[in-house]
Structures are given as C-alpha cells and as structure tokens.
Design a protein around this motif. Structure first.
Motif: not given
Length: 85
Positions: A9-12, A27-28
């Motif tokens: 879980h990431v923010t972009t 990238k991940e």
C-alpha cells in the motif's frame, strides 16, 4: 478495510496527460504487461492485468451476485423482417 489487507500500500500522484487523467505507478507495484483493465468497484478504482482467456471471463460471470438482473432487462421487441426476398 484496513491497510493490512493490501500487501503493498503506497500513495502516489494523479496528473494530467493530454486530455486524460493519469496515475504514476511506483516501481514496487509496476506490472509486466502491455495492457490493463481499469474499472470501478464499490467506489475503488481497480487496475489489473488484462484477462486473456474464456475461463477468466466465466469466473467473472460466476462471481456475479445471485440477484444480478433478477428483474430481467428491458429489451425492445424483435423487429419484423421479410425473409421472402
């Protein structure tokens, strides 16, 4: 849902690309495919690799709720045709 449900879980950022809205995929989380499907489900935006075979399509149909199209659909009556040509 909690963040524990998501393994990565990431923010972009969301940005404009021409007349479209685009999202930068970190990238991940990048996908090794040329095409994706994008759709909305329960208010979430889902991006996934494009499905390629009939079995996957049948699985999607099988996952529809039991009351899907319970009331039928509103089709127009069949057109009258002259087959004596």
């Amino acid at each position: 849902m909690t963040d524990a449900v998501f393994s990565n879980h990431v923010t972009t950022r969301v940005f404009k690309s021409g007349n479209s809205q685009a999202v930068r995929i970190p990238k991940e989380l990048q996908l090794d495919v040329d095409e994706v499907e994008i759709f909305s489900r329960d208010g979430d935006l889902v991006i996934r690799p494009k499905r390629k075979n009939l079995l996957e399509a049948l699985e999607i149909l099988a996952s529809l709720p039991d009351d899907f199209m319970e009331d039928g659909r509103e089709d127009l009556p069949p057109q009258e045709r002259n087959f004596d040509l």
